[in-house]
Design a protein around this motif. Structure first.
Motif, PDB file in Angstrom:
ATOM      1  N   SER A  95      36.313  38.105  39.495  1.00 40.11           N
ATOM      2  CA  SER A  95      37.647  37.891  38.942  1.00 40.11           C
ATOM      3  C   SER A  95      38.559  37.547  40.110  1.00 40.11           C
ATOM      4  CB  SER A  95      38.144  39.158  38.255  1.00 40.11           C
ATOM      5  OG  SER A  95      39.496  39.036  37.901  1.00 40.11           O
ATOM      6  N   GLU A  96      39.238  36.405  40.010  1.00 36.92           N
ATOM      7  CA  GLU A  96      40.135  35.978  41.083  1.00 36.92           C
ATOM      8  C   GLU A  96      41.543  35.802  40.549  1.00 36.92           C
ATOM      9  OE1 GLU A  96      37.039  33.437  43.850  1.00 36.92           O
ATOM     10  OE2 GLU A  96      38.578  32.365  42.721  1.00 36.92           O
ATOM     11  N   SER A  97      42.490  36.343  41.278  1.00 40.86           N
ATOM     12  CA  SER A  97      43.905  36.176  40.951  1.00 40.86           C
ATOM     13  C   SER A  97      44.621  35.650  42.179  1.00 40.86           C
ATOM     14  CB  SER A  97      44.528  37.506  40.546  1.00 40.86           C
ATOM     15  OG  SER A  97      43.892  38.020  39.404  1.00 40.86           O
ATOM     16  N   LYS A  98      45.443  34.623  41.971  1.00 39.21           N
ATOM     17  CA  LYS A  98      46.264  34.084  43.053  1.00 39.21           C
ATOM     18  C   LYS A  98      47.687  34.565  42.844  1.00 39.21           C
ATOM     19  CE  LYS A  98      43.366  30.149  43.968  1.00 39.21           C
ATOM     20  NZ  LYS A  98      43.205  28.705  43.944  1.00 39.21           N
ATOM     21  N   ILE A  99      48.236  35.166  43.891  1.00 41.94           N
ATOM     22  CA  ILE A  99      49.546  35.810  43.807  1.00 41.94           C
ATOM     23  C   ILE A  99      50.448  35.274  44.909  1.00 41.94           C
ATOM     24  CG2 ILE A  99      50.765  38.019  43.948  1.00 41.94           C
ATOM     25  CD1 ILE A  99      48.224  39.342  42.900  1.00 41.94           C
ATOM     26  N   VAL A 139      50.871  32.206  49.196  1.00 36.02           N
ATOM     27  CA  VAL A 139      49.876  32.655  48.216  1.00 36.02           C
ATOM     28  C   VAL A 139      48.730  33.391  48.903  1.00 36.02           C
ATOM     29  CG1 VAL A 139      48.251  31.862  46.452  1.00 36.02           C
ATOM     30  CG2 VAL A 139      50.458  30.725  46.709  1.00 36.02           C
ATOM     31  N   PHE A 140      48.231  34.426  48.230  1.00 41.56           N
ATOM     32  CA  PHE A 140      46.996  35.077  48.642  1.00 41.56           C
ATOM     33  C   PHE A 140      46.166  35.333  47.393  1.00 41.56           C
ATOM     34  CE2 PHE A 140      49.767  38.577  47.700  1.00 41.56           C
ATOM     35  CZ  PHE A 140      48.953  39.580  47.205  1.00 41.56           C
ATOM     36  N   LYS A 141      44.879  35.634  47.601  1.00 39.70           N
ATOM     37  CA  LYS A 141      43.931  35.764  46.497  1.00 39.70           C
ATOM     38  C   LYS A 141      43.305  37.154  46.506  1.00 39.70           C
ATOM     39  CE  LYS A 141      40.002  33.590  46.854  1.00 39.70           C
ATOM     40  NZ  LYS A 141      38.944  32.573  46.889  1.00 39.70           N
ATOM     41  N   ILE A 142      43.238  37.773  45.328  1.00 37.04           N
ATOM     42  CA  ILE A 142      42.541  39.044  45.149  1.00 37.04           C
ATOM     43  C   ILE A 142      41.280  38.751  44.342  1.00 37.04           C
ATOM     44  CG2 ILE A 142      42.625  41.370  44.196  1.00 37.04           C
ATOM     45  CD1 ILE A 142      45.677  41.185  44.300  1.00 37.04           C
ATOM     46  N   SER A 143      40.117  39.135  44.888  1.00 37.63           N
ATOM     47  CA  SER A 143      38.840  38.933  44.202  1.00 37.63           C
ATOM     48  C   SER A 143      38.185  40.280  43.943  1.00 37.63           C
ATOM     49  CB  SER A 143      37.890  38.082  45.047  1.00 37.63           C
ATOM     50  OG  SER A 143      38.468  36.859  45.379  1.00 37.63           O
ATOM     51  N   ILE A 144      37.656  40.449  42.735  1.00 42.55           N
ATOM     52  CA  ILE A 144      36.917  41.656  42.368  1.00 42.55           C
ATOM     53  C   ILE A 144      35.553  41.204  41.879  1.00 42.55           C
ATOM     54  CG2 ILE A 144      36.778  43.652  40.835  1.00 42.55           C
ATOM     55  CD1 ILE A 144      40.127  42.134  41.425  1.00 42.55           C
ATOM     56  N   THR A 145      34.489  41.801  42.432  1.00 42.28           N
ATOM     57  CA  THR A 145      33.123  41.437  42.069  1.00 42.28           C
ATOM     58  C   THR A 145      32.469  42.596  41.333  1.00 42.28           C
ATOM     59  OG1 THR A 145      32.991  40.124  44.084  1.00 42.28           O
ATOM     60  CG2 THR A 145      30.920  40.618  42.995  1.00 42.28           C
TER      61      THR A 145
END
Length: 194
Positions: A42-46, A111-117
């Motif tokens: 799951s990737e979110s760009k914030i 912008v930065f990205k949060i990834s959850i695997t």
């Protein structure tokens, strides 16, 4: 000198055995690869806007924001931030969640990205949404900011080259099975003839 007629005789005599062993190993390794690689991301760009004054240039603001991404990462991975999230999901512990989170910078950007695997697609999606929304709502408690904007949220399979990977393992399995079958046949032939 290589005796080709010997190998022709072996292939004629044991062809079915060699084919079965070769096919079995090919299918086995391709199947293992297919079923073992089932994780999702799951990737979110914030985007976070920090307070600026008139003397702050856009380049300075981007540079300051890039430096803050390490801070955001520490906040997101902190016990204080993650404990409420862990309580909302069964069979999820703090250490595993912390290890599944990755925070990355986007070059020359706010912008930065949060990834959850994770292994379960719906859990990964829900955890990703929860972390993103909690960050958006509570980052102001940790540091002074102007605005937080979630630009995108997406979920995808971590195995983008899945077909290529399965094909690669199929070939490895076929070669392994063929070599093993030929080895068994040659040992059997030489033991019988010796």
């Amino acid at each position: 000198k290589v005796n080709i007629s010997f190998y022709k005789k072996i292939l004629k005599k044991y062809g079915f055995f060699i084919f079965v062993i070769t096919a079995f190993f090919g299918i086995l390794l391709a199947g293992i690869q297919y079923f073992s690689n089932d994780s999702y991301i799951s990737e979110s760009k914030i985007m976070v806007n920090l307070p600026q004054n008139e003397s702050t240039s856009n380049a300075d603001a981007i540079s300051a924001n890039q430096g803050m991404i390490d801070t955001y990462s520490e906040i997101i991975k902190s016990d204080d931030f993650l404990k409420p999230i862990v309580q909302n999901f069964k069979e999820l512990n703090l250490r595993d969640l912390r290890n599944s989170i990755k925070v990355e910078k986007a070059e020359n950007s706010y912008v930065f990205k949060i990834s959850i695997t994770g292994k379960d697609k719906s859990d990964v999606r829900n955890i990703g949404k929860k972390i993103t929304s909690d960050f958006e709502q509570s980052i102001g408690q940790y540091i002074h900011i102007e605005k937080v904007k979630v630009l995108s949220s997406d979920i995808s399979s971590s195995d983008q080259d899945g077909l290529l990977s399965i094909f690669r393992f199929l070939l490895i399995g076929i070669l392994t099975g063929f070599c093993l079958a030929m080895g068994i046949v040659l040992v059997k032939e030489f033991v019988i003839f010796v």
